[in-house]
Design an enzyme around this catalytic site. Structure first.
Site, PDB file in Angstrom:
ATOM      1  N   SER A 166      10.703   6.389   1.096  1.00 50.99           N
ATOM      2  CA  SER A 166      11.605   6.011   2.193  1.00 50.99           C
ATOM      3  C   SER A 166      12.869   5.332   1.674  1.00 50.99           C
ATOM      4  O   SER A 166      12.867   4.685   0.619  1.00 50.99           O
ATOM      5  CB  SER A 166      10.888   5.066   3.165  1.00 50.99           C
ATOM      6  OG  SER A 166       9.801   5.702   3.790  1.00 50.99           O
ATOM      7  N   GLU A 188       5.613  10.806  16.837  1.00 48.91           N
ATOM      8  CA  GLU A 188       6.394  11.881  17.450  1.00 48.91           C
ATOM      9  C   GLU A 188       6.536  13.073  16.500  1.00 48.91           C
ATOM     10  O   GLU A 188       6.426  14.236  16.905  1.00 48.91           O
ATOM     11  CB  GLU A 188       7.780  11.355  17.852  1.00 48.91           C
ATOM     12  CG  GLU A 188       7.778  10.375  19.016  1.00 48.91           C
ATOM     13  CD  GLU A 188       7.316   8.989  18.631  1.00 48.91           C
ATOM     14  OE1 GLU A 188       7.029   8.191  19.539  1.00 48.91           O
ATOM     15  OE2 GLU A 188       7.226   8.692  17.416  1.00 48.91           O
ATOM     16  N   SER A 205       5.315  -0.419  -0.491  1.00 53.53           N
ATOM     17  CA  SER A 205       4.186  -1.341  -0.455  1.00 53.53           C
ATOM     18  C   SER A 205       3.738  -1.706  -1.871  1.00 53.53           C
ATOM     19  O   SER A 205       3.528  -0.833  -2.707  1.00 53.53           O
ATOM     20  CB  SER A 205       3.007  -0.712   0.290  1.00 53.53           C
ATOM     21  OG  SER A 205       3.364  -0.373   1.607  1.00 53.53           O
ATOM     22  N   GLU A 230      -2.818  10.759   1.724  1.00 54.71           N
ATOM     23  CA  GLU A 230      -2.779   9.698   2.727  1.00 54.71           C
ATOM     24  C   GLU A 230      -3.524  10.117   3.980  1.00 54.71           C
ATOM     25  O   GLU A 230      -4.101   9.290   4.681  1.00 54.71           O
ATOM     26  CB  GLU A 230      -1.320   9.381   3.063  1.00 54.71           C
ATOM     27  CG  GLU A 230      -1.134   8.259   4.067  1.00 54.71           C
ATOM     28  CD  GLU A 230       0.326   7.955   4.326  1.00 54.71           C
ATOM     29  OE1 GLU A 230       0.749   6.828   4.021  1.00 54.71           O
ATOM     30  OE2 GLU A 230       1.050   8.844   4.813  1.00 54.71           O
ATOM     31  N   GLN A 257       5.025   3.611  -4.170  1.00 53.27           N
ATOM     32  CA  GLN A 257       5.597   4.878  -3.704  1.00 53.27           C
ATOM     33  C   GLN A 257       7.056   4.676  -3.301  1.00 53.27           C
ATOM     34  O   GLN A 257       7.349   3.857  -2.432  1.00 53.27           O
ATOM     35  CB  GLN A 257       4.782   5.375  -2.509  1.00 53.27           C
ATOM     36  CG  GLN A 257       5.116   6.787  -2.065  1.00 53.27           C
ATOM     37  CD  GLN A 257       4.088   7.299  -1.066  1.00 53.27           C
ATOM     38  OE1 GLN A 257       2.905   7.393  -1.371  1.00 53.27           O
ATOM     39  NE2 GLN A 257       4.533   7.601   0.137  1.00 53.27           N
ATOM     40  N   GLY A 258       7.956   5.413  -3.931  1.00 51.51           N
ATOM     41  CA  GLY A 258       9.384   5.315  -3.634  1.00 51.51           C
ATOM     42  C   GLY A 258       9.866   6.539  -2.884  1.00 51.51           C
ATOM     43  O   GLY A 258      10.538   7.410  -3.467  1.00 51.51           O
TER      44      GLY A 258
END
Length: 403
Positions: free
Chosen positions: A134, A382, A166, A249, A131-132
């Site tokens: 971030s 948060e 990851s 997810e 997964q690209g």
């Protein structure tokens, strides 16, 4: 992507449980923990692909997929499956995790027929995805991403950098977000792509952690050409498509992870607390330990009920996914923190864990460190609380000029 909706009677469910138990006794490698500790990368990849095909042969690899693609299990059957796999200490599908959950859910919800027909069978045959999302300047605030994709005929030319990907070192494909309209508001100018990791201009660098692992990677993209047919959804609608990925997810993946935590991680914690010390006493003899263990068991019961209701719902609430992620991630953190405390100094010097285990391996310090992977990426705790407050409770939105 949703689980099969067919209800299952109690007797049928118990019959299914018996068959899963029998399969586990015959097929789970007895020495996999030892065999997957301190092994080279190629052996880890080989084992993971082999274990995936073992599960696939039994119909257990993708139970959450639609029936026509090899799944179709009801939520109740999936709960039983994951309970028994955890109870029999089965290895986890670490390497195909993004493939069978994030990539598949994105393709099923927003992909074209051609994309589904091309990639879903490939995933079943062992194609690995990463997964690209971030970036160095866009972690929890994913909408701030700066990687650019410029349309040039029938391809998009992509430049930028991705971080914390990851398993990217072993991946064949990548779910990629890139900005196609730099002048649009942050969430309006992003597009979603399927990228071949072997494309010229793609460079993967592992990030070596203090524990010696290299689970995360950086991906550098230099004039990478992605065919326009690999665009998922309309151009500039990538933010909406990405919610399908993130929903996976916090949806069906949580069913497995919750049962693993309840029937695997908690069992290891109980074993730790009942292990006699040199003086013959156990940690559980201390009423404070017993109280905390009881509290964790109650919280796990609540989590299991919450997740089961969530994945079974046809129309989840606008903040339900955030509630599930927040509850699971912080409970995982409390459990592994408690395990580290009970295990004592020995846990602080143990830097080895089986590569095919999850976040509840029993290597308590490493598990605790790994638990932070859940409270930071994919939206920090948060941010989840903000979503719950604004979308779930209807509280006033935070004042900002970037929404």
């Amino acid at each position: 992507m949703s689980a099969g909706a067919t209800s299952v009677g109690a007797s049928t469910l118990e019959g299914f449980r018996a068959s899963v138990r029998s399969w586990c006794r015959d097929h789970i490698p007895a020495d996999w923990r030892r065999a997957q500790t301190d092994v080279p990368d190629d052996e880890f990849v080989r084992f993971q692909k082999s274990w995936f095909q073992e599960l696939r042969g039994a119909g257990f690899a993708v139970p959450h997929w639609p029936e026509e693609w090899g799944g179709g299990m009801s939520v109740a059957e999936q709960v039983v499956l994951y309970q028994e796999l955890a109870a029999h200490d089965a290895p986890r599908l670490v390497l195909p995790f993004v493939s069978i959950h994030h990539a598949a859910s994105t393709l099923l919800a927003a992909g074209t027929d051609e994309q589904r027909n091309r990639h879903l069978p490939a995933i079943l045959d062992g194609e690995i995805w990463c997964q690209g999302f971030s970036e160095p300047g866009a972690g929890s605030d994913m909408a701030a991403l700066a990687t650019s994709a410029r349309k040039d005929g029938d391809v998009y030319i992509v430049n930028g950098q991705k971080l914390w990907a990851s398993g990217a070192l072993y991946a064949d494909r990548c779910l990629l977000l890139a900005r196609t309209d730099p002048d649009a508001p942050k969430r309006k100018g992003i597009s979603y792509f399927l990228m071949d990791m072997r494309t010229p201009g793609v460079e993967v660098r592992p990030i070596r952690q203090a524990t010696g692992e290299a689970h995360f990677c950086e991906i550098f993209l230099n004039d990478v050409a992605i065919p326009a047919t690999n665009l998922v959804g309309p151009e500039n609608e990538g933010w909406r498509v990405a919610q399908e990925t993130l929903g996976a997810e916090r949806g069906m993946t949580m069913l497995e992870l919750t049962e693993r935590l309840s029937h695997g991680g908690f069992r290891l914690l109980v074993d730790l607390c009942t292990r006699p010390g040199p003086d013959g006493t156990t940690p559980l003899d201390d009423t404070r330990v017993a109280d905390r263990l009881t509290t964790l068991e109650i919280e796990l019961t609540g989590l299991r009920a919450l997740v089961t209701d969530f994945v079974a719902a046809n129309r989840p609430g606008p903040a339900d996914a955030s509630i599930v992620k927040l509850y699971y991630s912080e409970l995982l953190q409390r459990m592994t923190d408690f395990g580290t405390e009970i295990a004592g100094l020995a846990a602080h010097t143990d830097l080895r864990k089986p590569q095919s285990s999850g976040w509840e391996s029993g290597a308590w310090m490493l598990d605790f460190i790994g638990s932070w992977e859940w409270t930071i990426p994919g939206g920090t705790s948060e941010i989840q609380r903000t979503i719950i407050g604004e979308r779930g409770l209807g509280l006033p939105r935070e004042p900002t000029g970037h929404r």
